[in-house]
Design a protein around this motif. Structure first.
Motif: not given
Length: 361
Positions: A174-184
């Motif tokens: 979930e943290e990885q997904t959130s970070a990826e979404r913030r990056r996008r």
């Protein structure tokens, strides 16, 4: 015990013995027929007659059976614990082997599926497991089908029902997904700002171009109007001079003297504190004095002939041009207005094209 009772018992035992030799196999079944511990044959569907009392018949269901592989924890290749369970669809193809080659083909198939699933999952990373379920299903089916073929069991299909990572792994994902979404989101925001800056700069450039074009057209039109006004004023002055020259050509000295006196009178009536006199003032005064009788004689001025004037300076129409009529001036003004409207139309069309291109981008 009398004879009748004995006869009845013997009849019942005979019927029971006969019935034990009759076996009915359902359409979805096959039966393994054994006599005195020896395999005889496989009984097909329908009514079958066998040797009574000394036989053993085991019926096997030929329909597709569903086996549930219990949930188990498996460690993936990247050391991520996951809980996996599956469903297996099997079907008996050889009743003889299914009975003689394995004690319990159902339990054996489930255990084999557990170990095979653990082995396959252990060779894959978590991301690959989550995105490649179909690949796992096919690989597990091939492994089980090859192993269960000697048992007379065919694996029709294998379906991974659930892949559930451990709680800590889920939190990390979930943290990885959130970070990826913030990056996008940051990338999209930066890209939007860049596009906005580009469009703003492009709009500013187009605005400056249009403004410069408008100023250029305005200067051209002003210059054209000024040129036309200058020409018209010059033509008017020229026509005025021509009229005066033509009128003065028939005046004598007395008339010129009277006009000179009126001009001096107008100069004297002015509000200016300074007055300027021409260099020919002496001749002007002499002419006035002669006219007033103060001179001994008043010389007569020879009246100029128009043909003599044209011979000296040329034809007035050739030098000054023809006098424009009211219709000529009106046509010139209409032509100027038409040019102005055409220029305004071109500017508006250019602005519409720029606006359309911005909307498309």
């Amino acid at each position: 015990m009398n004879v009748t009772t004995i006869a009845i018992l013997l009849a019942v035992m005979a019927v029971a013995a006969i019935l034990s030799g009759v076996k009915v196999v359902q359409p979805y079944e096959q039966a393994v027929y054994m006599r005195l511990g020896k395999f005889i044959r496989v009984l097909d569907q329908g009514l079958n007659f066998i040797c009574p009392l000394i036989n053993q018949v085991v019926k096997l269901d030929l329909r597709t059976q569903v086996l549930d592989v219990p949930r188990q924890e498996v460690i993936t290749k990247d050391n991520s614990p996951v809980n996996v369970d599956a469903i297996i669809y099997i079907k008996i193809t050889d009743p003889k082997n299914a009975f003689f080659e394995v004690t319990d083909y159902r339990r054996a198939t489930v255990y084999l599926a557990q170990t095979s699933l653990r082995s396959i999952i252990g060779e894959m990373e978590l991301d690959e497991i989550l995105s490649s379920r179909e690949k796992i299903n096919l690989q597990l089916r091939d492994v089980l089908d090859e192993s269960t073929d000697k048992w007379g069991v065919k694996i029709d299909a294998v379906e991974i029902r659930e892949v559930d990572p451990a709680m800590k792994v889920k939190e990390s994902m979930e943290e990885q997904t959130s970070a990826e979404r913030r990056r996008r989101a940051a990338i999209l925001s930066a890209d939007g700002e860049k596009r906005a800056a580009i469009l703003s700069a492009e709009g500013h450039r187009q605005s400056m171009i249009l403004e410069a074009e408008g100023q250029r057209q305005s200067m051209i039109l002003k210059a054209e109007g000024k040129r036309l006004a200058t020409i018209l004023e010059s033509q008017g002055e020229a026509q005025k001079l021509r009229i005066m020259s033509v009128g003065a050509s028939v005046l004598d000295s007395k008339a010129l003297s009277i006009l000179s006196m009126e001009t001096l009178k107008k100069i004297g009536d002015g509000q200016a504190s300074k007055m300027y006199f021409p260099l020919e003032l002496t001749k002007l005064v002499d002419g006035i004095s002669q006219y007033m009788g103060a001179s001994n004689s008043v010389p007569e001025r020879e009246i100029a002939n128009i043909s003599d004037v044209e011979k000296a300076v040329g034809r007035a129409d050739d030098i000054l041009g023809s006098i424009p009529t009211v219709e000529d001036i009106k046509n010139q003004i209409e032509e100027s207005n038409r040019i102005i409207k055409e220029e305004e139309k071109e500017v508006n069309e250019t602005q519409e094209d720029i606006t359309t291109s911005k909307m498309i981008e």
